[in-house]
Design a protein around this motif. Structure first.
Motif, short mmCIF file in Angstrom:
data_model
loop_
_atom_site.label_atom_id
_atom_site.label_comp_id
_atom_site.label_asym_id
_atom_site.label_seq_id
_atom_site.Cartn_x
_atom_site.Cartn_y
_atom_site.Cartn_z
N CYS A 22 9.09 2.68 2.39
CA CYS A 22 8.22 3.73 1.85
C CYS A 22 8.66 4.12 0.44
O CYS A 22 7.81 4.29 -0.46
CB CYS A 22 8.25 4.95 2.76
SG CYS A 22 7.45 4.71 4.38
N ASN A 23 9.95 4.24 0.23
CA ASN A 23 10.44 4.60 -1.09
C ASN A 23 10.19 3.49 -2.11
O ASN A 23 9.80 3.76 -3.25
CB ASN A 23 11.93 4.93 -1.03
CG ASN A 23 12.23 6.29 -0.44
OD1 ASN A 23 12.34 7.28 -1.15
ND2 ASN A 23 12.37 6.34 0.88
N ARG A 26 6.43 3.38 -2.94
CA ARG A 26 6.03 4.50 -3.78
C ARG A 26 6.51 4.31 -5.22
O ARG A 26 5.79 4.59 -6.19
CB ARG A 26 6.60 5.80 -3.21
CG ARG A 26 6.18 7.05 -3.99
CD ARG A 26 4.68 7.24 -3.92
NE ARG A 26 4.25 8.32 -4.80
CZ ARG A 26 2.97 8.64 -5.00
NH1 ARG A 26 2.02 7.97 -4.39
NH2 ARG A 26 2.65 9.63 -5.79
N ALA A 157 7.54 11.66 4.94
CA ALA A 157 7.94 10.37 5.54
C ALA A 157 9.24 10.51 6.30
O ALA A 157 9.39 9.95 7.41
CB ALA A 157 8.05 9.31 4.45
#
Length: 288
Positions: A22-23, A26, A157
């Motif tokens: 997710c990081n 992003r 998240a």
């Protein structure tokens, strides 16, 4: 692959990889897609030059732009600044090429004779709505603050993944990661620890209130300082003071009543006493 979905160590590793993914996604989106146009616009602004009023707008909005515009007009001889910060049009001075400054000059010219305008009026009065609109329209459309709410999204998240880890480990009857002999209730502390660690990682993302372009800010501060530093210190300080709206006058104090003096039939004087008429029917306040 089954190890990642059934074993305690595997479940923990799987959700850690999800959070890391997710990081990474992003970050890739912000660098490659979202900020690409803004980076190009910032480079064009710095290399192509920017009017001081527009630079002030990028730094502090219309309030800062109004301050710089007044300084620029005063430096060009269009405005005269009194000791108290009042602004008067001189009906002379250099012509202005900026539509915003030209509009401000024309509006100041329409000020009635004998009256002055203060900086706070330029910032707030409806008379100068068109000037403020032109300043915003002329300024480059660059997002100066961090956008996209990356910090908030990563916090969400971390929370969702911590819950997902717990709900995943329960039905799988998985052992506690790195502590296979421990009671499975320890999973609760594992999920809480992951949430705290994930929240710390989310806090490293830029806040939505932080300015994004340090090079642009430095360039705009330099451009803004040109007209402001061109004025004498006393003139500049007077303009700054005129940007503060004076407090409203205090309400008038209620009138004070003083006891009157009456002259008695024997020639002596005595203080008058007001008697409540409601006591007359009962023979005075001592009545029942």
């Amino acid at each position: 692959m089954d190890w990642l979905l059934t074993d305690g160590d595997g479940i923990f590793t799987f959700w850690m990889l999800v959070f890391a993914g997710c990081n990474v996604l992003r970050g890739a989106y912000c660098l490659v897609i979202r900020d690409r146009r803004d980076r190009r616009a910032v480079g064009e602004v710095i290399t192509g030059g920017l009017h001081p009023v527009r630079a002030s707008f990028l730094l502090g909005g219309t309030d800062s732009a109004a301050m710089t515009a007044v300084c620029a007009l005063a430096d060009d001889g269009v405005l005269r600044v009194s000791a108290d910060g009042g602004l008067r049009h001189t009906h002379r001075g250099r012509p202005q090429s900026s539509p915003a400054l030209k509009e401000l000059s024309e509006e100041m010219r329409r000020t009635p004779r004998g009256e002055t305008t203060k900086l706070y009026e330029i910032r707030e009065s409806f008379r100068f709505d068109r000037f403020r609109m032109l300043v915003a329209a002329e300024s480059p459309s660059v997002r100066t603050k961090a956008s996209g709410r990356s910090q908030t999204l990563m916090m969400v998240a971390a929370t969702v993944i911590a819950l997902g880890m717990g709900f995943h480990a329960g039905p799988a009857n998985a052992s506690v990661p790195f502590l296979p002999e421990a009671d499975r209730t320890v999973w609760l502390y594992v999920c809480m620890g992951f949430w705290f660690a994930g929240s710390g990682v989310a806090a490293l993302w830029p806040s939505e209130r932080r300015r994004r372009w340090k090079a642009l800010d430095a360039y705009c501060r330099g451009r803004q300082a040109v007209p402001r530093s061109a004025l004498p210190a006393t003139t500049y300080e007077a303009i700054v003071r005129s940007g503060v709206r004076p407090p409203p006058p205090p309400p008038p104090a209620p009138p004070t009543r003083t006891p009157g003096r009456t002259r008695n039939p024997d020639g002596s004087w005595s203080d008058g006493v007001e008697v409540d008429s409601s006591c007359g029917s009962c023979g005075g306040c001592g009545g029942d």
